[in-house]
Design a protein around this motif. Sequence first.
Motif, PDB file in Angstrom:
ATOM      1  N   ILE A 276      85.097  79.890  69.947  1.00 45.01           N
ATOM      2  CA  ILE A 276      85.431  78.923  68.787  1.00 45.01           C
ATOM      3  C   ILE A 276      85.239  79.691  67.321  1.00 45.01           C
ATOM      4  CG2 ILE A 276      84.891  76.948  67.497  1.00 45.01           C
ATOM      5  CD1 ILE A 276      83.932  75.836  70.306  1.00 45.01           C
ATOM      6  N   GLY A 277      84.317  80.484  67.355  1.00 45.13           N
ATOM      7  CA  GLY A 277      84.271  81.131  65.982  1.00 45.13           C
ATOM      8  C   GLY A 277      85.265  82.273  65.749  1.00 45.13           C
ATOM      9  N   GLU A 278      85.687  83.138  66.573  1.00 46.47           N
ATOM     10  CA  GLU A 278      86.706  83.940  66.627  1.00 46.47           C
ATOM     11  C   GLU A 278      87.949  83.158  66.368  1.00 46.47           C
ATOM     12  OE1 GLU A 278      88.300  87.902  68.829  1.00 46.47           O
ATOM     13  OE2 GLU A 278      87.606  86.398  69.813  1.00 46.47           O
ATOM     14  N   ALA A 279      88.385  82.246  67.238  1.00 42.21           N
ATOM     15  CA  ALA A 279      89.396  81.370  66.880  1.00 42.21           C
ATOM     16  C   ALA A 279      89.697  80.923  65.694  1.00 42.21           C
ATOM     17  CB  ALA A 279      89.719  80.440  67.960  1.00 42.21           C
ATOM     18  N   THR A 280      88.521  80.178  65.139  1.00 45.23           N
ATOM     19  CA  THR A 280      88.471  79.900  64.080  1.00 45.23           C
ATOM     20  C   THR A 280      88.746  80.723  62.605  1.00 45.23           C
ATOM     21  OG1 THR A 280      87.144  77.987  64.737  1.00 45.23           O
ATOM     22  CG2 THR A 280      87.201  78.553  62.304  1.00 45.23           C
ATOM     23  N   ALA A 281      88.191  81.988  62.819  1.00 46.25           N
ATOM     24  CA  ALA A 281      88.389  82.976  61.722  1.00 46.25           C
ATOM     25  C   ALA A 281      89.768  83.431  61.683  1.00 46.25           C
ATOM     26  CB  ALA A 281      87.465  84.079  62.283  1.00 46.25           C
ATOM     27  N   GLN A 282      90.594  83.546  63.075  1.00 44.25           N
ATOM     28  CA  GLN A 282      91.918  83.857  63.154  1.00 44.25           C
ATOM     29  C   GLN A 282      92.623  82.911  62.419  1.00 44.25           C
ATOM     30  OE1 GLN A 282      92.302  84.712  67.295  1.00 44.25           O
ATOM     31  NE2 GLN A 282      91.600  87.010  67.115  1.00 44.25           N
ATOM     32  N   ARG A 283      92.310  81.826  62.618  1.00 43.69           N
ATOM     33  CA  ARG A 283      93.326  80.479  62.129  1.00 43.69           C
ATOM     34  C   ARG A 283      93.182  80.465  60.712  1.00 43.69           C
ATOM     35  NH1 ARG A 283      96.914  78.601  60.741  1.00 43.69           N
ATOM     36  NH2 ARG A 283      97.806  76.641  60.924  1.00 43.69           N
ATOM     37  N   LEU A 284      91.950  80.641  60.143  1.00 38.58           N
ATOM     38  CA  LEU A 284      91.781  80.462  58.674  1.00 38.58           C
ATOM     39  C   LEU A 284      92.355  81.663  57.909  1.00 38.58           C
ATOM     40  CD1 LEU A 284      88.061  79.174  58.524  1.00 38.58           C
ATOM     41  CD2 LEU A 284      90.006  78.150  57.872  1.00 38.58           C
ATOM     42  N   ALA A 285      92.324  82.945  58.699  1.00 41.54           N
ATOM     43  CA  ALA A 285      92.980  84.211  57.985  1.00 41.54           C
ATOM     44  C   ALA A 285      94.512  83.896  57.873  1.00 41.54           C
ATOM     45  CB  ALA A 285      92.681  85.233  58.866  1.00 41.54           C
ATOM     46  N   LYS A 286      94.852  83.423  58.978  1.00 37.40           N
ATOM     47  CA  LYS A 286      96.597  83.169  59.024  1.00 37.40           C
ATOM     48  C   LYS A 286      96.750  81.985  58.089  1.00 37.40           C
ATOM     49  CE  LYS A 286     100.342  82.025  62.206  1.00 37.40           C
ATOM     50  NZ  LYS A 286     100.690  81.224  63.571  1.00 37.40           N
ATOM     51  N   ALA A 287      95.973  81.094  57.761  1.00 37.57           N
ATOM     52  CA  ALA A 287      96.287  79.957  56.578  1.00 37.57           C
ATOM     53  C   ALA A 287      96.040  80.672  55.298  1.00 37.57           C
ATOM     54  CB  ALA A 287      95.150  78.938  56.998  1.00 37.57           C
ATOM     55  N   GLY A 288      95.484  82.022  55.121  1.00 35.89           N
ATOM     56  CA  GLY A 288      95.340  82.250  53.603  1.00 35.89           C
ATOM     57  C   GLY A 288      93.933  82.587  53.363  1.00 35.89           C
ATOM     58  N   TYR A 289      92.951  82.283  54.228  1.00 35.84           N
ATOM     59  CA  TYR A 289      91.785  82.509  53.801  1.00 35.84           C
ATOM     60  C   TYR A 289      91.256  84.062  53.771  1.00 35.84           C
ATOM     61  CZ  TYR A 289      90.080  77.607  53.629  1.00 35.84           C
ATOM     62  OH  TYR A 289      89.881  76.272  53.306  1.00 35.84           O
ATOM     63  N   LYS A 290      90.354  84.313  52.909  1.00 39.68           N
ATOM     64  CA  LYS A 290      89.754  85.787  52.945  1.00 39.68           C
ATOM     65  C   LYS A 290      88.603  85.280  54.077  1.00 39.68           C
ATOM     66  CE  LYS A 290      88.332  90.251  52.460  1.00 39.68           C
ATOM     67  NZ  LYS A 290      89.185  91.167  53.055  1.00 39.68           N
ATOM     68  N   VAL A 291      88.452  85.809  54.998  1.00 35.76           N
ATOM     69  CA  VAL A 291      87.456  85.455  56.106  1.00 35.76           C
ATOM     70  C   VAL A 291      86.548  86.670  56.478  1.00 35.76           C
ATOM     71  CG1 VAL A 291      87.153  84.932  58.510  1.00 35.76           C
ATOM     72  CG2 VAL A 291      89.165  83.817  57.117  1.00 35.76           C
ATOM     73  N   TYR A 292      85.233  86.316  56.320  1.00 36.20           N
ATOM     74  CA  TYR A 292      84.131  87.179  56.846  1.00 36.20           C
ATOM     75  C   TYR A 292      83.506  86.571  57.922  1.00 36.20           C
ATOM     76  CZ  TYR A 292      84.555  89.637  52.744  1.00 36.20           C
ATOM     77  OH  TYR A 292      85.040  90.441  51.537  1.00 36.20           O
ATOM     78  N   GLY A 293      83.752  87.086  59.324  1.00 34.70           N
ATOM     79  CA  GLY A 293      82.934  86.496  60.519  1.00 34.70           C
ATOM     80  C   GLY A 293      81.626  87.293  60.502  1.00 34.70           C
ATOM     81  N   THR A 294      80.866  86.544  61.532  1.00 33.13           N
ATOM     82  CA  THR A 294      79.541  87.443  61.428  1.00 33.13           C
ATOM     83  C   THR A 294      79.058  87.341  62.736  1.00 33.13           C
ATOM     84  OG1 THR A 294      78.207  85.561  61.235  1.00 33.13           O
ATOM     85  CG2 THR A 294      78.682  86.649  59.487  1.00 33.13           C
ATOM     86  N   SER A 295      78.257  88.443  63.272  1.00 30.88           N
ATOM     87  CA  SER A 295      77.641  88.141  64.786  1.00 30.88           C
ATOM     88  C   SER A 295      76.353  89.030  64.547  1.00 30.88           C
ATOM     89  CB  SER A 295      78.531  88.749  65.834  1.00 30.88           C
ATOM     90  OG  SER A 295      78.647  90.199  65.658  1.00 30.88           O
ATOM     91  N   ARG A 296      75.529  89.093  65.272  1.00 29.93           N
ATOM     92  CA  ARG A 296      74.108  89.790  65.352  1.00 29.93           C
ATOM     93  C   ARG A 296      74.635  91.361  65.552  1.00 29.93           C
ATOM     94  NH1 ARG A 296      70.553  87.000  69.998  1.00 29.93           N
ATOM     95  NH2 ARG A 296      72.655  87.021  71.189  1.00 29.93           N
ATOM     96  N   ARG A 297      75.695  91.534  66.156  1.00 28.63           N
ATOM     97  CA  ARG A 297      75.993  93.202  66.402  1.00 28.63           C
ATOM     98  C   ARG A 297      77.002  93.499  65.451  1.00 28.63           C
ATOM     99  NH1 ARG A 297      76.509  90.907  71.148  1.00 28.63           N
ATOM    100  NH2 ARG A 297      78.527  90.374  71.072  1.00 28.63           N
TER     101      ARG A 297
END
Length: 270
Positions: free
Chosen positions: A17-38
């Motif tokens: 869900i997190g990756e899909a959301t990040a991709q969708r928001l980026a496509k919509a025009g957001y500057k997206v910063y995703g995070t994970s422990r790695r």
Amino acid sequence: MNMANKVALITGASSGIGEATAQRLAKAGYKVYGTSRRGDQAGRRSFEMLPLDVTKNESVEAAVQKVMQLEGRIDLLVNNAGFGVAAAGAEESSIEQAQSIFDTNFFGLVRMTRAVVPHMRSQKGGRIINIGSVLGFLPMPYMALYSATKHAVAGYSESLDHELRKQGIRVSVVEPAYINTPFDANLIQPDAPLDVYREIREGVAKRVKEALVGADGPDVVAEIVLKAATVAHPKIHYTPGLASRMRLLRRFAPARVLDAGVRKDLRLEA
């Protein structure tokens, strides 16, 4: 809403869900910063990745400060990081394991919110979207701890929205049902298993895997997150797909009918 120059921060964005959301928001025009422990991983992404452990105060502060240094603002926080214990009786998890799942699923969300809200307040606006679950309003047997964390997320989100809306900040919780993601591959096993639950545990786990195979993909949730982030008057609760029907059942069906339906779906004896 114009998404140009809007900045989004998403926890648990390496998959599902997190990756899909990040991709969708980026496509919509957001500057997206995703995070994970790695942090950053191999592969081409439409968004940047930062290292973040939501159970560590210093890690949360470092990630938020990094985004503020780079962008000067955070318009949207999506709290998605979380995990569950594999289907098991509630007493099959030690207190330490129970505390661990709350530390990520609930207190991790609280840490992120506390770190981001002051910046949203200073910029006089922002959105916080918490990824809950249908189990936050319709508990599932043999998933008691995960259900409990998602109940906590729902209650926290409702209270927080009341507190922050006059400061231009709105809070929503998205509560999906079964979603076909790698989430089940990351389930941890109960650390105090009891033989009395062994057969039931195996049966419920099998049924959940069957349900996940035919479930909606994470893009369904990503679309709802985008809607909650951009509409002028967001709702507090969003229940995509199957979850919307389950909420109606929870609200209107007699308790004994709902109880029987839950047990039938999981193939449990009445």
